[in-house]
Motif scaffolding. Structure first.
Motif, mmCIF file in Angstrom:
data_model
loop_
_atom_site.group_PDB
_atom_site.id
_atom_site.type_symbol
_atom_site.label_atom_id
_atom_site.label_comp_id
_atom_site.label_asym_id
_atom_site.label_seq_id
_atom_site.Cartn_x
_atom_site.Cartn_y
_atom_site.Cartn_z
ATOM 1 N N SER A 116 7.821 -5.004 9.156
ATOM 2 C CA SER A 116 6.980 -3.610 9.115
ATOM 3 C C SER A 116 7.751 -2.644 10.168
ATOM 4 O O SER A 116 7.508 -1.426 9.911
ATOM 5 C CB SER A 116 5.572 -3.568 9.186
ATOM 6 O OG SER A 116 5.209 -4.068 10.523
ATOM 7 N N ARG B 241 11.585 -0.223 8.375
ATOM 8 C CA ARG B 241 11.563 0.512 7.312
ATOM 9 C C ARG B 241 12.786 1.121 6.890
ATOM 10 O O ARG B 241 13.266 1.737 7.777
ATOM 11 C CB ARG B 241 10.663 1.746 7.480
ATOM 12 C CG ARG B 241 10.153 2.407 5.997
ATOM 13 C CD ARG B 241 9.202 3.637 6.338
ATOM 14 N NE ARG B 241 8.779 4.204 5.065
ATOM 15 C CZ ARG B 241 7.673 4.920 4.743
ATOM 16 N NH1 ARG B 241 6.575 4.364 5.713
ATOM 17 N NH2 ARG B 241 7.570 5.489 3.812
ATOM 18 N N ASP C 14 11.966 4.876 1.413
ATOM 19 C CA ASP C 14 10.583 5.447 1.302
ATOM 20 C C ASP C 14 9.990 4.665 0.089
ATOM 21 O O ASP C 14 8.772 4.829 -0.225
ATOM 22 C CB ASP C 14 10.474 6.853 1.399
ATOM 23 C CG ASP C 14 10.791 7.495 2.744
ATOM 24 O OD1 ASP C 14 10.525 6.733 3.799
ATOM 25 O OD2 ASP C 14 11.112 8.555 2.751
ATOM 26 N N SER C 15 10.905 4.263 -0.736
ATOM 27 C CA SER C 15 10.591 3.720 -1.913
ATOM 28 C C SER C 15 11.440 2.854 -2.665
ATOM 29 O O SER C 15 12.547 2.770 -2.074
ATOM 30 C CB SER C 15 10.189 4.801 -3.079
ATOM 31 O OG SER C 15 11.612 5.417 -3.354
ATOM 32 N N SER D 60 0.849 -1.129 0.057
ATOM 33 C CA SER D 60 -0.109 -0.098 0.144
ATOM 34 C C SER D 60 0.819 1.331 0.047
ATOM 35 O O SER D 60 0.400 2.296 -0.490
ATOM 36 C CB SER D 60 -0.873 0.010 1.227
ATOM 37 O OG SER D 60 -0.195 -0.027 2.440
ATOM 38 N N ASP D 61 1.836 1.283 0.636
ATOM 39 C CA ASP D 61 2.844 2.450 0.639
ATOM 40 C C ASP D 61 4.167 2.479 -0.174
ATOM 41 O O ASP D 61 4.592 3.505 -0.412
ATOM 42 C CB ASP D 61 3.108 2.603 2.268
ATOM 43 C CG ASP D 61 4.278 1.776 2.824
ATOM 44 O OD1 ASP D 61 4.538 0.990 2.171
ATOM 45 O OD2 ASP D 61 4.451 1.816 3.803
#
Length: 170
Positions: free
Chosen positions: A146, A149, A152-153, A137-138
């Motif tokens: 999770s 992280r 961010d991408s 989703s992100d």
């Protein structure tokens, strides 16, 4: 979007085993053969009840799959970006009982993260069940769970690896 890594695309796996790491470069990708892999992608989306993140599909279309930091001798683990067929084998045991199950140690972890956190396995790292995941989703990238992280991408993850392999390990 991933054109920065286009110079690391090879037509096949023949040079990867070479001792001349300068010849293979920092990363080693092989293009996805969509005539063979499209059905694997559709099966995965259907069986896992997901839609592949657009960044992941972009990576497949523009670069392919293979090894990150392949030419780095000092890295701690082996970064192996899964092909669509390998992802299918990761999430579902091989139907042919005679074939070796290469992903048995990773499978349970991959399912737990998908069902519990919406994380799709992207890449192996090291041994046992060490996986790098892409958030469905992100679009963020996660290491192990999770709770970790690390980018961010997908683009951010690849860029950081270009700067320093294993950047997310302390």
């Amino acid at each position: 979007m991933f054109e920065k890594w286009g110079g690391y695309v090879h037509t096949d796996w023949s040079e990867l085993g070479s001792c001349a790491h300068s010849k293979i470069g920092r990363h080693y990708f092989v293009p996805v053969d969509f005539s063979k892999e499209e059905q694997n992608i559709l099966d995965l989306e259907d069986e896992l009840a997901i839609t592949f993140p657009s960044d992941f599909m972009g990576l497949y279309r523009e670069i392919g799959f293979g090894f990150l930091c392949a030419g780095d001798r000092g890295k701690r683990g082996h970064y192996r970006v899964f092909s669509p067929g390998e992802l299918l084998e990761l999430y579902f045991e091989p139907e042919n009982e005679c074939s070796e199950d290469l992903f048995a140690t990773f499978r349970m972890s991959a399912w737990e993260k998908l069902e519990g956190s919406g994380l799709l396995a992207l890449c192996t790292f090291g041994d046992e069940d060490s996986l790098i995941y892409l958030g469905i989703s992100d679009g963020a990238v996660y290491y192990l769970s999770s709770a970790r992280r690390i980018a961010d991408s997908l683009w951010d993850f690849l860029t950081r690896l270009d700067e320093k392999a294993d950047y997310f390990l302390k």
